[in-house]
Design an enzyme around this catalytic site. Structure first.
Site, short mmCIF file in Angstrom:
data_model
loop_
_atom_site.label_atom_id
_atom_site.label_comp_id
_atom_site.label_asym_id
_atom_site.label_seq_id
_atom_site.Cartn_x
_atom_site.Cartn_y
_atom_site.Cartn_z
N ASP A 15 -41.22 -10.99 43.64
CA ASP A 15 -42.59 -11.83 43.63
C ASP A 15 -42.22 -13.03 44.65
O ASP A 15 -42.76 -13.94 44.65
CB ASP A 15 -42.96 -12.31 42.50
CG ASP A 15 -43.23 -11.11 41.62
OD1 ASP A 15 -43.70 -10.01 41.72
OD2 ASP A 15 -42.70 -11.03 40.43
N LYS A 18 -42.31 -11.01 49.76
CA LYS A 18 -41.90 -10.25 50.69
C LYS A 18 -42.93 -9.27 51.47
O LYS A 18 -42.70 -9.18 52.68
CB LYS A 18 -41.12 -9.14 50.09
CG LYS A 18 -39.83 -9.54 49.52
CD LYS A 18 -39.04 -8.36 48.80
CE LYS A 18 -39.88 -7.79 47.45
NZ LYS A 18 -40.15 -8.83 46.35
N ASN A 40 -44.15 0.03 40.60
CA ASN A 40 -43.87 -1.26 39.94
C ASN A 40 -43.97 -2.45 41.01
O ASN A 40 -44.11 -3.70 40.37
CB ASN A 40 -42.58 -0.97 39.42
CG ASN A 40 -41.51 -0.84 40.21
OD1 ASN A 40 -41.44 -0.37 41.28
ND2 ASN A 40 -40.15 -0.84 39.84
N GLY A 42 -45.49 -5.01 43.76
CA GLY A 42 -47.06 -5.50 44.24
C GLY A 42 -46.61 -6.26 45.43
O GLY A 42 -46.48 -7.61 44.97
N HIS A 43 -47.14 -5.86 46.35
CA HIS A 43 -46.86 -6.70 47.76
C HIS A 43 -48.20 -7.34 48.28
O HIS A 43 -49.02 -6.53 48.69
CB HIS A 43 -46.04 -5.88 48.82
CG HIS A 43 -44.67 -5.66 48.47
ND1 HIS A 43 -43.73 -4.69 48.95
CD2 HIS A 43 -43.95 -6.11 47.25
CE1 HIS A 43 -42.91 -4.44 48.45
NE2 HIS A 43 -42.65 -5.30 47.36
N THR A 301 -49.15 -5.99 37.09
CA THR A 301 -49.67 -5.90 35.72
C THR A 301 -50.26 -7.00 35.09
O THR A 301 -50.80 -7.20 34.06
CB THR A 301 -48.05 -6.12 34.82
OG1 THR A 301 -47.41 -7.15 35.16
CG2 THR A 301 -47.13 -4.85 35.05
N PRO A 304 -48.36 -13.21 32.99
CA PRO A 304 -48.21 -14.40 33.51
C PRO A 304 -46.60 -14.55 33.83
O PRO A 304 -46.00 -13.92 33.14
CB PRO A 304 -48.46 -15.72 32.41
CG PRO A 304 -49.07 -14.60 31.34
CD PRO A 304 -48.81 -13.11 31.66
N LEU A 332 -43.86 -22.99 50.28
CA LEU A 332 -43.46 -24.52 50.32
C LEU A 332 -44.80 -25.20 50.02
O LEU A 332 -44.81 -26.46 49.59
CB LEU A 332 -42.93 -24.88 51.77
CG LEU A 332 -42.21 -26.30 51.69
CD1 LEU A 332 -41.03 -26.24 50.82
CD2 LEU A 332 -41.81 -26.58 53.28
N GLY A 415 -48.67 -21.08 53.46
CA GLY A 415 -50.00 -20.71 52.95
C GLY A 415 -49.98 -19.10 52.73
O GLY A 415 -48.90 -18.43 53.23
P1 IMP Z 1 -39.28 -1.57 36.04
O1 IMP Z 1 -38.98 -1.75 37.11
O2 IMP Z 1 -40.93 -1.49 35.58
O3 IMP Z 1 -38.48 -0.72 35.16
O4 IMP Z 1 -39.13 -2.97 35.18
C1 IMP Z 1 -37.80 -3.64 34.88
C2 IMP Z 1 -38.03 -5.07 35.12
O5 IMP Z 1 -38.22 -5.45 36.41
C3 IMP Z 1 -38.92 -5.79 34.33
O6 IMP Z 1 -38.40 -7.09 33.95
C4 IMP Z 1 -40.15 -5.91 35.39
O7 IMP Z 1 -40.91 -6.90 35.25
C5 IMP Z 1 -39.50 -6.23 36.62
N1 IMP Z 1 -40.09 -5.76 37.81
C6 IMP Z 1 -40.38 -4.60 38.42
N2 IMP Z 1 -41.14 -4.55 39.36
C7 IMP Z 1 -41.19 -6.21 39.64
C8 IMP Z 1 -41.65 -6.66 40.86
O8 IMP Z 1 -42.22 -6.01 41.76
N3 IMP Z 1 -41.88 -7.99 40.68
C9 IMP Z 1 -41.07 -8.76 39.79
N4 IMP Z 1 -40.65 -8.21 38.65
C10 IMP Z 1 -40.60 -6.56 38.67
#
Ligand code: IMP
Length: 424
Positions: A15, A18, A40, A42-43, A301, A304, A332, A415
């Site tokens: 996060d 990127k 997993n 989210g860009h 997801t 928070p 920044l 920004g």
């Molecule tokens: P998984 O990748 O779903 O197996 O999750 C394993 C860990 O990586 C957890 O703590 C997730 O919150 C974290 N995680 C997975 N993908 C991201 C992402 O894109 N950004 C931040 N944390 C992530």
């Protein structure tokens, strides 16, 4: 002739922004290859057309002249990909320049069930996964029992591999009785995937090799971040892939000798989703305020995010491990709205001072207290477009990060938009 190869990964726990940085390089790139992870990620990208959150689609999608490869090192979820491209098409984005590596591992609906079951079995609240089946899909790849994207192309091959896989899973979870654990669930689904995906599936390595032998610009896009790496991250609270620059090269199918630039994206403050130690975490009202200013809620997801000060010890660990040539510092603007910043360059651990990041020992990480702290007053930067115009303390802040990591900062995010970038 030789290609220019730029690898971009996250310096901390994901996060970092990127998507914005890859989008910047992708505007003049021939290829973007997403190297690891799955949906997993989210860009988030904001450009002239709108604001988008990409999960599996590489961040070069907004350049119609750029090929976007979902690489061999990823775990590919057909269900969410089909939804993702439908959504992009609805918003007028051309998705015809996407290719999916035939070697990428498949995320099946059963992996999502398994991810949830395993999390339920873990103690102390589990890892806090995204429940996207990422860990189980990578596990099946490593144990050589899983399916690859290429298997979608042939019903007999698909079912031949699926049957023993599902049997093993039913044996492992005897109490679970989900349709996703049975082959019937997949017969029609495989056919639907084949119809929808056939045009995108390809031998991406042959394509990449062609680009490598020409004078082309290749961007390798990482997901998650270095501290979530399966080997070097803050175990066990990590993801299941290799998120380092080395891992990205492997996942993208690019030889290390071809790399020309390694860019670490760091946010101007830190954040973490899921469980695990976070020495510089800001709790209480201050943390809540920074979270709100930075809209720090998971793009995948909506959870928070925990937020905190920029941890210099973790940043040095990451920059040494990745061998960054450059840092892209994002957000920044958020810190300037927050009004202050601080960086530590040490921890107090069990009464001793250390500058070593205990990545492999979460108990130790939980006990680390930041020390050697420099504090900065952050002023409004909304009018700034050049580094030399930044208020002095903001310049000192950037220089301190550069000094600690021994890496130059070449981009600063000020920004959300594409143009909100100081190029140094
Ligand atoms: P998984 O990748 O779903 O197996 O999750 C394993 C860990 O990586 C957890 O703590 C997730 O919150 C974290 N995680 C997975 N993908 C991201 C992402 O894109 N950004 C931040 N944390 C992530």
């Amino acid at each position: 002739m030789s290609a220019e190869v730029i690898a971009v990964n996250g310096g901390k726990w994901g996060d970092e922004g990127k998507g914005k940085i890859v989008d910047h390089f992708a505007q003049s790139a021939d290829v973007v290859i997403r190297a690891q992870g799955g949906d997993n990620a989210g860009h988030t990208i904001k450009n002239g057309t709108g604001k988008f959150v990409l999960h599996q689609v590489p961040s070069g999608i907004f350049n119609p002249d750029c090929l976007n490869i979902i690489g061999t090192g990823t775990v590919f979820n057909p269900v969410s990909f089909i939804n993702e491209i439908a959504d992009l098409q609805e918003k007028g984005v051309d998705v015809s320049n996407i290719r999916i590596s035939n070697r990428a591992a498949l995320v099946l609906p059963v992996h999502i069930i398994e991810d949830k079951l395993r999390e339920g079995q873990r103690e102390n609240g589990g890892i806090g996964t995204t429940n996207r089946g990422i860990g189980p899909a990578y596990t099946d790849r490593t144990s050589r029992d899983g399916l690859s994207v290429a298997d979608i192309n042939d019903l007999d091959t698909f079912m031949g591999k699926l049957k023993p896989l599902l049997k093993r899973k039913r044996d492992s979870y005897p109490g679970a009785d989900n349709p996703q654990l049975h082959t019937d669930y997949y017969e029609d689904l495989r056919g639907q995937w084949f119809l929808e995906l056939e045009e995108y599936i390809t031998d991406s390595q042959a394509l990449i090799n062609k680009y490598l032998s020409h004078d082309s610009k290749i961007v390798i896009e990482g997901a998650q971040g270095t501290l979530l790496d399966k080997d070097y991250g803050t175990l066990p609270y990590v993801t299941s892939s290799s998120t380092t620059i080395g891992g990205l090269l492997q996942g993208a199918g690019i030889p290390p000798s071809a790399l020309t630039q390694a860019i670490g994206v760091f946010k101007a403050y830190d954040s973490r989703v899921g469980n695990g130690g976070f020495p510089t975490e800001l709790k209480g009202e201050e943390g809540d305020r920074l979270r709100e200013l930075g809209h720090e809620y998971g793009a995948t997801t909506n959870r928070p995010r925990r937020v905190g000060w920029f941890d210099g010890v973790a940043a040095l660990y990451s920059s040494q491990l990745n061998g960054y040539t450059d840092i892209a510092l994002t957000r920044l603007d958020t810190l300037s709205e927050f009004g202050k910043a601080q960086i530590n360059y040490g921890y107090q651990l069990d009464g001793e001072q250390t500058d070593i990041f205990p990545a492999n020992d979460n108990d130790a990480l939980e006990k680390c207290i930041p020390c050697n702290i420099s504090k900065f007053k952050m002023e409004d930067i909304s009018w700034v477009r050049k580094f030399k115009d930044l208020p002095l303390e903001a310049q000192f802040y950037c220089n301190r990060i550069s000094q600690i990591t021994d890496t130059r900062i070449s981009l600063i995010g000020i920004g959300e938009g594409r143009e909100d970038l100081i190029i140094i």
